[in-house]
Design a protein around this motif. Structure first.
Motif, PDB file in Angstrom:
ATOM      1  N   ALA A  62       0.838  -1.210   0.000  1.00 19.20           N
ATOM      2  CA  ALA A  62       0.000   0.000   0.000  1.00 19.20           C
ATOM      3  C   ALA A  62       0.868   1.253   0.000  1.00 19.20           C
ATOM      4  O   ALA A  62       0.573   2.226  -0.704  1.00 19.20           O
ATOM      5  N   TYR A  63       1.969   1.224   0.756  1.00 16.25           N
ATOM      6  CA  TYR A  63       2.859   2.386   0.809  1.00 16.25           C
ATOM      7  C   TYR A  63       3.488   2.651  -0.551  1.00 16.25           C
ATOM      8  O   TYR A  63       3.534   3.797  -1.011  1.00 16.25           O
ATOM      9  N   ARG A  64       3.967   1.589  -1.198  1.00 13.70           N
ATOM     10  CA  ARG A  64       4.585   1.755  -2.523  1.00 13.70           C
ATOM     11  C   ARG A  64       3.598   2.304  -3.536  1.00 13.70           C
ATOM     12  O   ARG A  64       3.991   2.994  -4.487  1.00 13.70           O
ATOM     13  N   GLN A  65       2.312   2.037  -3.322  1.00 12.01           N
ATOM     14  CA  GLN A  65       1.264   2.530  -4.219  1.00 12.01           C
ATOM     15  C   GLN A  65       0.701   3.871  -3.767  1.00 12.01           C
ATOM     16  O   GLN A  65      -0.312   4.327  -4.292  1.00 12.01           O
ATOM     17  N   SER A  66       1.380   4.484  -2.794  1.00 12.65           N
ATOM     18  CA  SER A  66       0.989   5.810  -2.268  1.00 12.65           C
ATOM     19  C   SER A  66      -0.374   5.800  -1.582  1.00 12.65           C
ATOM     20  O   SER A  66      -1.012   6.836  -1.462  1.00 12.65           O
ATOM     21  N   ARG A  67      -0.805   4.640  -1.113  1.00 13.84           N
ATOM     22  CA  ARG A  67      -2.044   4.545  -0.327  1.00 13.84           C
ATOM     23  C   ARG A  67      -1.640   4.574   1.151  1.00 13.84           C
ATOM     24  O   ARG A  67      -1.660   3.579   1.862  1.00 13.84           O
ATOM     25  N   PHE A  68      -1.271   5.781   1.603  1.00 17.84           N
ATOM     26  CA  PHE A  68      -0.620   5.903   2.897  1.00 17.84           C
ATOM     27  C   PHE A  68      -1.548   5.634   4.079  1.00 17.84           C
ATOM     28  O   PHE A  68      -1.120   5.066   5.090  1.00 17.84           O
ATOM     29  N   ALA A  69      -2.806   6.034   3.972  1.00 20.98           N
ATOM     30  CA  ALA A  69      -3.747   5.781   5.068  1.00 20.98           C
ATOM     31  C   ALA A  69      -3.948   4.279   5.245  1.00 20.98           C
ATOM     32  O   ALA A  69      -3.968   3.769   6.379  1.00 20.98           O
ATOM     33  N   GLN A  70      -4.083   3.571   4.139  1.00 14.86           N
ATOM     34  CA  GLN A  70      -4.247   2.125   4.219  1.00 14.86           C
ATOM     35  C   GLN A  70      -2.971   1.462   4.729  1.00 14.86           C
ATOM     36  O   GLN A  70      -3.027   0.497   5.505  1.00 14.86           O
ATOM     37  N   ALA A  71      -1.836   1.987   4.308  1.00 12.58           N
ATOM     38  CA  ALA A  71      -0.564   1.445   4.786  1.00 12.58           C
ATOM     39  C   ALA A  71      -0.465   1.573   6.297  1.00 12.58           C
ATOM     40  O   ALA A  71      -0.079   0.617   6.998  1.00 12.58           O
ATOM     41  N   ALA A  72      -0.830   2.749   6.820  1.00 12.10           N
ATOM     42  CA  ALA A  72      -0.786   2.961   8.269  1.00 12.10           C
ATOM     43  C   ALA A  72      -1.707   1.977   8.990  1.00 12.10           C
ATOM     44  O   ALA A  72      -1.364   1.450  10.058  1.00 12.10           O
ATOM     45  N   ASP A  73      -2.865   1.718   8.425  1.00 12.24           N
ATOM     46  CA  ASP A  73      -3.813   0.768   9.031  1.00 12.24           C
ATOM     47  C   ASP A  73      -3.251  -0.657   9.028  1.00 12.24           C
ATOM     48  O   ASP A  73      -3.380  -1.390  10.010  1.00 12.24           O
ATOM     49  N   ARG A  95       5.062   2.469  10.220  1.00 14.31           N
ATOM     50  CA  ARG A  95       3.804   3.204  10.411  1.00 14.31           C
ATOM     51  C   ARG A  95       4.089   4.705  10.515  1.00 14.31           C
ATOM     52  O   ARG A  95       3.341   5.533   9.967  1.00 14.31           O
ATOM     53  N   ALA A  96       5.180   5.054  11.164  1.00 15.95           N
ATOM     54  CA  ALA A  96       5.556   6.461  11.285  1.00 15.95           C
ATOM     55  C   ALA A  96       5.797   7.083   9.916  1.00 15.95           C
ATOM     56  O   ALA A  96       5.426   8.233   9.660  1.00 15.95           O
ATOM     57  N   MET A  97       6.426   6.322   9.013  1.00 11.57           N
ATOM     58  CA  MET A  97       6.698   6.854   7.673  1.00 11.57           C
ATOM     59  C   MET A  97       5.393   7.149   6.945  1.00 11.57           C
ATOM     60  O   MET A  97       5.266   8.190   6.279  1.00 11.57           O
ATOM     61  N   ALA A  98       4.418   6.250   7.056  1.00 10.46           N
ATOM     62  CA  ALA A  98       3.118   6.496   6.425  1.00 10.46           C
ATOM     63  C   ALA A  98       2.444   7.704   7.064  1.00 10.46           C
ATOM     64  O   ALA A  98       1.835   8.533   6.377  1.00 10.46           O
ATOM     65  N   ASP A 153       3.455  16.518  -1.340  1.00 12.03           N
ATOM     66  CA  ASP A 153       2.066  16.072  -1.438  1.00 12.03           C
ATOM     67  C   ASP A 153       1.789  15.466  -2.811  1.00 12.03           C
ATOM     68  O   ASP A 153       2.268  15.963  -3.834  1.00 12.03           O
ATOM     69  N   ASP A 154       1.008  14.392  -2.834  1.00 11.19           N
ATOM     70  CA  ASP A 154       0.700  13.717  -4.098  1.00 11.19           C
ATOM     71  C   ASP A 154      -0.011  14.639  -5.088  1.00 11.19           C
ATOM     72  O   ASP A 154       0.152  14.500  -6.304  1.00 11.19           O
ATOM     73  N   LYS A 155      -0.796  15.581  -4.580  1.00 11.94           N
ATOM     74  CA  LYS A 155      -1.500  16.509  -5.471  1.00 11.94           C
ATOM     75  C   LYS A 155      -0.513  17.424  -6.193  1.00 11.94           C
ATOM     76  O   LYS A 155      -0.730  17.787  -7.355  1.00 11.94           O
ATOM     77  N   VAL A 156       0.564  17.791  -5.498  1.00  9.84           N
ATOM     78  CA  VAL A 156       1.613  18.590  -6.138  1.00  9.84           C
ATOM     79  C   VAL A 156       2.283  17.776  -7.241  1.00  9.84           C
ATOM     80  O   VAL A 156       2.535  18.280  -8.342  1.00  9.84           O
ATOM     81  N   LYS A 157       2.562  16.506  -6.957  1.00  9.32           N
ATOM     82  CA  LYS A 157       3.171  15.640  -7.971  1.00  9.32           C
ATOM     83  C   LYS A 157       2.262  15.499  -9.186  1.00  9.32           C
ATOM     84  O   LYS A 157       2.724  15.504 -10.334  1.00  9.32           O
ATOM     85  N   GLU A 158       0.958  15.393  -8.949  1.00  8.48           N
ATOM     86  CA  GLU A 158       0.002  15.291 -10.058  1.00  8.48           C
ATOM     87  C   GLU A 158       0.045  16.541 -10.922  1.00  8.48           C
ATOM     88  O   GLU A 158      -0.034  16.463 -12.159  1.00  8.48           O
ATOM     89  N   ARG A 159       0.195  17.695 -10.304  1.00  5.72           N
ATOM     90  CA  ARG A 159       0.276  18.953 -11.063  1.00  5.72           C
ATOM     91  C   ARG A 159       1.566  19.005 -11.880  1.00  5.72           C
ATOM     92  O   ARG A 159       1.582  19.510 -13.014  1.00  5.72           O
TER      93      ARG A 159
END
Length: 270
Positions: free
Chosen positions: A17-28, A47-50, A240-246
């Protein structure tokens, strides 16, 4: 009772999940791994990294503290807790963690860079405090950036940093400043101080330049140069992923509208 098998299963899911940038799921997933086996400090640092990626800096610091309670020599826990403290503006605590991490790994270049950055933040905070008017003195301090100084080509990294602070909040001004600064000098001007906030500021400025002036040349030159700056990978990690998307959208425009081959460059901003 620990369940190592279940813990490793959840950890693997968290890593994916972390590698796929799904950080909330990774933390869970990491939390579930911890619940299955709370004796593994790596689960807490992961978990801290996520949590850092989610901007949950207090939670990240707490996760690292739990890791350190299990293994007081965990350099990753010290590094990530120091990063969390720095993001919270708790520079003294960050300084302590980075110093302890370097004592354990004296050749760790990332920790060394983070420590130097934190020292500068402490010095800047002390200088700002010293400049505050005493109560009842009748002295007023001008609001920083309220009257922009004339732009000029920076003669040193210090000049560059001062000008950046003044212009970064206004994309049009920062775009104008980036036009003035030779792009090839950006690595030596930023040195090891590049942050995720700089990447966000640059994105704002490049978007303004492209949308207002169709300045695709500056977009390409700046985005091509940033990956050569020290700490780029670390700064991008916290961007932030939104910045990367831009950024990806800007690069796509270069390819589809202007025929620039930006495929390899896009991979630099994953």
């Amino acid at each position: 009772m620990t369940d190592t098998v279940a813990s490793q299963k959840f950890k693997a899911q968290g890593d994916t999940a972390y590698r796929q940038s799904r950080f909330a799921q990774a933390a869970d997933f990491y939390l579930q791994a911890i619940q299955a086996d709370g004796t593994n400090p790596v689960l807490f640092t992961n978990r801290a990294m996520a949590q850092l990626k989610l901007g949950q800096f207090t939670d990240a610091a707490n996760s690292c503290s739990q890791a350190l309670a299990i293994d007081s020599t965990s350099v990753k826990a010290l590094w990530r807790r120091g990063t969390a403290y720095y993001s919270l503006g708790q520079f003294s605590k960050a300084h302590h963690d980075f110093t302890c991490g370097l004592a354990l790994e004296p050749t760790n270049a990332v920790l060394s860079t983070e420590l130097e950055k934190t020292k500068k933040a402490l010095e800047s905070a002390a200088a700002s405090k010293a400049q505050l008017p005493r109560s009842g003195s009748g002295i007023t301090t001008p609001i920083a950036g309220s009257t922009p100084q004339p732009m000029s080509v920076p003669q040193s990294p210090q000049d560059f940093e001062r000008a950046w602070r003044e212009h970064a909040s206004v994309p049009a001004r920062l775009y104008k400043y980036l036009k003035m600064v030779p792009v090839a000098r950006l690595p030596s001007l930023f040195r090891a101080s590049l942050e995720s906030t700089h990447i966000a500021d640059i994105t704002n400025a490049l978007e303004h330049g492209y949308q207002t002036h169709k300045d695709f040349d500056l977009v390409f030159k700046v985005l091509s140069t940033l990956p050569s700056i020290d700490r780029f990978s670390l700064a991008l990690l916290f961007t932030d992923d939104k910045v990367k998307e831009r950024i990806h959208h800007l690069l796509k425009q270069l390819t589809t509208v202007h025929g620039v081959d930006a495929a390899s460059l896009t991979n630099e901003y994953r």
